[in-house]
Each structure stands twice: as structure tokens, then as C-alpha cells.
Design a protein around this motif. Structure first.
Motif, short mmCIF file in Angstrom:
data_model
loop_
_atom_site.label_atom_id
_atom_site.label_comp_id
_atom_site.label_asym_id
_atom_site.label_seq_id
_atom_site.Cartn_x
_atom_site.Cartn_y
_atom_site.Cartn_z
N MET A 1 0.85 -1.17 0.00
CA MET A 1 0.00 0.00 0.00
C MET A 1 0.90 1.23 0.00
N GLN A 2 0.48 2.21 -0.75
CA GLN A 2 1.17 3.49 -0.76
C GLN A 2 0.13 4.59 -0.66
N VAL A 3 0.45 5.61 0.13
CA VAL A 3 -0.47 6.73 0.34
C VAL A 3 0.29 8.02 0.07
N PHE B 1 -2.98 1.95 -4.07
CA PHE B 1 -2.34 3.27 -4.12
C PHE B 1 -3.42 4.30 -3.82
N ILE B 2 -3.25 5.03 -2.73
CA ILE B 2 -4.24 6.03 -2.29
C ILE B 2 -3.62 7.41 -2.42
N THR B 3 -4.37 8.34 -2.98
CA THR B 3 -3.94 9.73 -3.02
C THR B 3 -5.10 10.62 -2.59
N THR B 4 -4.75 11.74 -1.97
CA THR B 4 -5.80 12.70 -1.60
C THR B 4 -6.24 13.50 -2.82
N LEU C 1 -4.74 5.79 -14.75
CA LEU C 1 -5.94 4.96 -14.65
C LEU C 1 -5.93 3.85 -15.69
N HIS C 2 -5.47 4.17 -16.89
CA HIS C 2 -5.39 3.17 -17.97
C HIS C 2 -4.40 2.06 -17.59
N PHE C 3 -3.24 2.45 -17.07
CA PHE C 3 -2.24 1.47 -16.65
C PHE C 3 -2.81 0.55 -15.57
N ALA C 4 -3.42 1.13 -14.55
CA ALA C 4 -3.97 0.34 -13.45
C ALA C 4 -5.12 -0.55 -13.91
N GLY C 5 -5.89 -0.07 -14.87
CA GLY C 5 -7.02 -0.85 -15.37
C GLY C 5 -6.59 -2.15 -16.03
N ALA C 6 -5.37 -2.19 -16.51
CA ALA C 6 -4.85 -3.39 -17.16
C ALA C 6 -4.24 -4.37 -16.16
N LYS C 7 -4.17 -3.99 -14.90
CA LYS C 7 -3.57 -4.82 -13.86
C LYS C 7 -4.65 -5.30 -12.91
N GLY C 8 -4.81 -6.59 -12.81
CA GLY C 8 -5.84 -7.16 -11.95
C GLY C 8 -5.54 -7.06 -10.47
N ASN C 9 -4.29 -6.80 -10.13
CA ASN C 9 -3.91 -6.76 -8.72
C ASN C 9 -3.46 -5.38 -8.27
N LEU C 10 -4.02 -4.35 -8.90
CA LEU C 10 -3.69 -2.97 -8.55
C LEU C 10 -4.96 -2.15 -8.43
N LYS C 11 -5.13 -1.49 -7.31
CA LYS C 11 -6.31 -0.67 -7.06
C LYS C 11 -5.86 0.76 -6.79
N LEU C 12 -6.42 1.71 -7.52
CA LEU C 12 -6.16 3.13 -7.28
C LEU C 12 -7.36 3.73 -6.56
N VAL C 13 -7.09 4.47 -5.49
CA VAL C 13 -8.14 5.12 -4.72
C VAL C 13 -7.83 6.60 -4.68
N GLY D 1 -8.99 10.77 -3.69
CA GLY D 1 -9.42 11.43 -2.47
C GLY D 1 -10.90 11.28 -2.19
N VAL D 2 -11.72 11.38 -3.21
CA VAL D 2 -13.18 11.27 -3.03
C VAL D 2 -13.55 9.87 -2.55
N GLU D 3 -12.97 8.85 -3.19
CA GLU D 3 -13.28 7.48 -2.78
C GLU D 3 -12.72 7.19 -1.38
N PHE D 4 -11.56 7.74 -1.06
CA PHE D 4 -10.96 7.54 0.25
C PHE D 4 -11.87 8.07 1.36
N VAL D 5 -12.38 9.28 1.19
CA VAL D 5 -13.30 9.86 2.18
C VAL D 5 -14.57 9.02 2.27
N SER D 6 -15.06 8.56 1.15
CA SER D 6 -16.26 7.72 1.13
C SER D 6 -16.03 6.42 1.90
#
Length: 91
Positions: free
Chosen positions: A1-3, A30-33, A41-53, A55-60
Motif C-alpha cells: 500500500m502506498q499513500v 495506491f491512495i492519493t488525496t 488509470l489506464h495502466f492500473a485498469g490493465a492490472k488485476g492486482n492494482l487498485k487506485l483510490v 481522495g473522493v473514494e478515500f473519504v467515502s
């Protein structure tokens, strides 16, 4: 995890550098504010084991799971639920 506390958008270079540290059977989060560029987003979408979060989703996620957090974490993020009256428009 990286923030990252980052106001702008995270680009693909930071996401790729983080992903390079993840083993095949692991999941990286990977979480960012801030947010992410389309390329990140395109890069992460091609990886099944990578989730980008972002700021809006993090607060949610905090709002959704706050009551289930251990007390020591709730003390780090002290929140209080409030009831706010719903004002109806004039008829």
C-alpha cells in the motif's frame, strides 16, 4: 500500500514505480488525496492486482467503515455523526 497527500493528479510514472514492487500474488493499493491522470488509470485498469483510490473514494470509504474501525484508529480520525434537518423547498 502506498499513500500520497497530493493535491494534483498522480501520473503513470509513480503508479508504475509502485507496481514494480508488487509481487504477482500480492495486491497493491495506491491512495492519493488528489486524483489520477487518464494514463495512470489506464495502466492500473490493465492490472488485476492494482487498485487506485482517489481522495473522493478515500473519504467515502472512511465514512462507510468508520464505525467498524478499531478505537485506536477512530482516535486518530475523530469524527462525530450529526443529524441535519432536511429543508423542504417552499411550495
Amino acid at each position: 500500500m502506498q499513500v500520497k497527500a497530493h493535491e494534483g493528479k498522480i501520473g503513470p510514472d509513480l503508479v508504475k514505480a509502485f507496481y514494480a514492487m508488487i509481487h504477482d500474488r500480492d495486491v497493491g493499493i495506491f491512495i492519493t488525496t488528489g486524483g489520477y491522470t487518464a494514463a495512470a488509470l489506464h495502466f492500473a485498469g490493465a492490472k488485476g492486482n492494482l487498485k487506485l483510490v482517489d481522495g473522493v473514494e478515500f473519504v467515502s470509504l472512511i465514512e462507510k467503515y468508520y464505525d467498524d474501525l478499531d478505537l485506536k484508529f477512530r482516535k486518530q480520525i475523530p469524527l462525530r455523526r450529526m443529524l441535519v434537518p432536511d429543508v423542504l423547498p417552499d411550495e
